[in-house]
Design a protein around this motif. Structure first.
Motif, mmCIF file in Angstrom:
data_model
loop_
_atom_site.group_PDB
_atom_site.id
_atom_site.type_symbol
_atom_site.label_atom_id
_atom_site.label_comp_id
_atom_site.label_asym_id
_atom_site.label_seq_id
_atom_site.Cartn_x
_atom_site.Cartn_y
_atom_site.Cartn_z
ATOM 1 N N LYS A 102 -39.761 65.263 -29.625
ATOM 2 C CA LYS A 102 -39.905 64.859 -28.222
ATOM 3 C C LYS A 102 -40.648 65.893 -27.389
ATOM 4 O O LYS A 102 -41.090 65.593 -26.276
ATOM 5 N N ARG A 103 -40.770 67.138 -27.923
ATOM 6 C CA ARG A 103 -41.404 68.228 -27.175
ATOM 7 C C ARG A 103 -42.405 68.932 -28.104
ATOM 8 O O ARG A 103 -42.317 70.118 -28.370
ATOM 9 N N VAL A 113 -45.944 70.479 -29.680
ATOM 10 C CA VAL A 113 -47.082 71.298 -29.239
ATOM 11 C C VAL A 113 -48.133 71.264 -30.348
ATOM 12 O O VAL A 113 -47.809 71.419 -31.526
ATOM 13 N N GLN A 122 -44.876 62.376 -26.161
ATOM 14 C CA GLN A 122 -43.893 63.132 -26.935
ATOM 15 C C GLN A 122 -44.309 64.599 -27.090
ATOM 16 O O GLN A 122 -43.833 65.301 -27.967
ATOM 17 N N ALA A 151 -45.001 68.506 -25.325
ATOM 18 C CA ALA A 151 -44.726 69.459 -24.245
ATOM 19 C C ALA A 151 -46.014 70.109 -23.772
ATOM 20 O O ALA A 151 -46.079 70.654 -22.664
ATOM 21 N N GLY A 152 -47.057 70.074 -24.616
ATOM 22 C CA GLY A 152 -48.326 70.680 -24.257
ATOM 23 C C GLY A 152 -49.170 70.948 -25.483
ATOM 24 O O GLY A 152 -48.834 70.532 -26.599
ATOM 25 N N LEU A 198 -51.159 66.880 -19.210
ATOM 26 C CA LEU A 198 -50.514 67.672 -20.266
ATOM 27 C C LEU A 198 -50.962 69.129 -20.143
ATOM 28 O O LEU A 198 -52.157 69.411 -20.102
ATOM 29 N N LEU A 224 -50.576 75.467 -22.876
ATOM 30 C CA LEU A 224 -49.543 76.500 -22.856
ATOM 31 C C LEU A 224 -50.107 77.889 -23.129
ATOM 32 O O LEU A 224 -49.532 78.895 -22.694
ATOM 33 N N ALA A 231 -41.476 76.471 -23.458
ATOM 34 C CA ALA A 231 -41.838 75.060 -23.303
ATOM 35 C C ALA A 231 -40.778 74.136 -23.882
ATOM 36 O O ALA A 231 -40.945 72.910 -23.852
ATOM 37 N N ASP A 232 -39.718 74.734 -24.424
ATOM 38 C CA ASP A 232 -38.645 73.962 -25.057
ATOM 39 C C ASP A 232 -39.202 73.088 -26.181
ATOM 40 O O ASP A 232 -38.805 71.931 -26.359
ATOM 41 N N ALA A 233 -40.149 73.658 -26.935
ATOM 42 C CA ALA A 233 -40.800 72.916 -28.013
ATOM 43 C C ALA A 233 -39.821 72.629 -29.147
ATOM 44 O O ALA A 233 -38.948 73.445 -29.457
ATOM 45 N N ASP A 234 -39.973 71.460 -29.765
ATOM 46 C CA ASP A 234 -39.168 71.152 -30.954
ATOM 47 C C ASP A 234 -40.058 70.916 -32.176
ATOM 48 O O ASP A 234 -39.562 70.646 -33.273
#
Length: 317
Positions: free
Chosen positions: A41-42, A44, A62, A64-65, A86, A89, A102-105
């Motif tokens: 959902k996050r 990069v 979906q 974060a950047g 978007l 980062l 960025a709370d990337a997953d």
């Protein structure tokens, strides 16, 4: 309903929902299997070509950047419009702190495309933070043995991304379309057409940075009916000596266009250097320009094959 039965029902419903959505899925990333219980959902993406794969699958919702585009002078107006709001980062490589901030997953990167062996950002360093990594197939040569570069490298990445994000059907349809377009371009080249010797000039004057056996241009050149003069160099992107270029006498020079040195400046460097005056590509002014995003694995490879086929075999146009 009894509490335990209610809980069991909820768990069963969650399991059924996961199965219905195609998760969990496991994909091969270089020498690792990576399992996803749900779509990221996050996410990069690193570099323009990897970001364009995400865009081709309509995955910005979906993400974060992205990173690694503006710092290398690779952004154009069309891409900027497609990226919308978007955020970028990092202009070059993302740090671990940037990804955590960025709370990337999920990170879609590659070895020497934002990740370095033994560096700060790798699958192993990001795993403790819950950030899964899928590595660009072309880049796997830096950590393992792999087959020579081929169009399948790019197709594999598109399909794997489709599986990771739950849009496999869309990914397969994209790949089928890419294959059809390339097949049409190849079919237009006469079977008995001469095979030009091609040198890929990325950058550098003292020593050129070029594409070896495992870099995407080798696959693009071969698909278009040519031969990379450096396809015996056992790596992907690397530095070689000009002596080897002169000895191998290329018929065509493919210039990778990006950075603060223009494609025309790169061509002029070769035209004006007496050492290159007898190379057929220079004598006949056979320079072909590919934007960086066409020369590296991604959706624009299709256009690259068409451009190269037309340049190698002018009668095709």
């Amino acid at each position: 309903m009894h509490r335990s039965l209610c809980l069991a029902a909820l768990l069963s419903l969650a399991a059924s929902s996961a199965l219905a959505s195609g998760f969990p899925v496991t994909v091969r990333s270089c020498d690792r299997d990576v399992t996803f219980e749900a779509a990221p959902k996050r996410a990069v993406s690193q570099d323009i070509n990897l970001t364009e794969m995400m865009l081709a699958l309509d995955l910005t919702g979906q993400m974060a950047g992205y990173s690694g585009i503006s710092g290398w002078y690779k952004m154009d107006d069309e891409l900027k419009a497609r990226l919308g709001d978007l955020p970028e980062l990092a202009p070059q490589q993302p740090t671990k702190e940037v990804l955590l901030g960025a709370d990337a997953d999920f990170l879609f990167a590659g070895w020497n495309y934002g990740m370095k062996v033994g560096g700060e950002v790798t699958p192993d360093t990001l795993e403790p933070f819950g950030i899964k990594v899928y590595a660009l197939t072309e880049s796997c040569i830096h950590i393992m043995k792999k087959d020579k570069s081929s169009m399948e490298d790019m197709y594999t990445d598109i399909v794997n991304l489709g599986r990771i994000f739950g849009v496999e059907e869309k990914a397969l349809a994209l790949v089928d379309g890419y294959k059809a377009e390339i097949a049409k371009a190849i079919a237009a080249v006469p079977a008995d057409a001469p095979v030009p010797k091609v040198f890929v000039y990325d950058s550098g004057e003292d020593k050129p940075f070029t594409a070896g056996r495992y870099a995407m241009p080798t696959a693009l050149i071969e698909a278009a009916g040519g031969k990379n003069i450096m396809d015996d160099v056992e790596t992907s992107w690397t530095t070689v000596g000009w002596e080897g270029v002169i000895e191998r006498n290329p018929d065509v020079v493919v210039i990778v266009d990006y950075g603060d040195v223009t494609a025309e400046q790169k061509a002029d460097f070769m035209r004006k250097n007496p050492a290159f005056k007898d190379i057929p590509a220079v004598k006949n002014n056979r320079f072909v320009v590919l934007p960086y995003a066409q020369a590296t694995p991604g959706p624009r490879n299709v256009e690259a094959v068409k451009t190269l086929a037309g340049a190698f075999h002018p009668t095709v146009n």
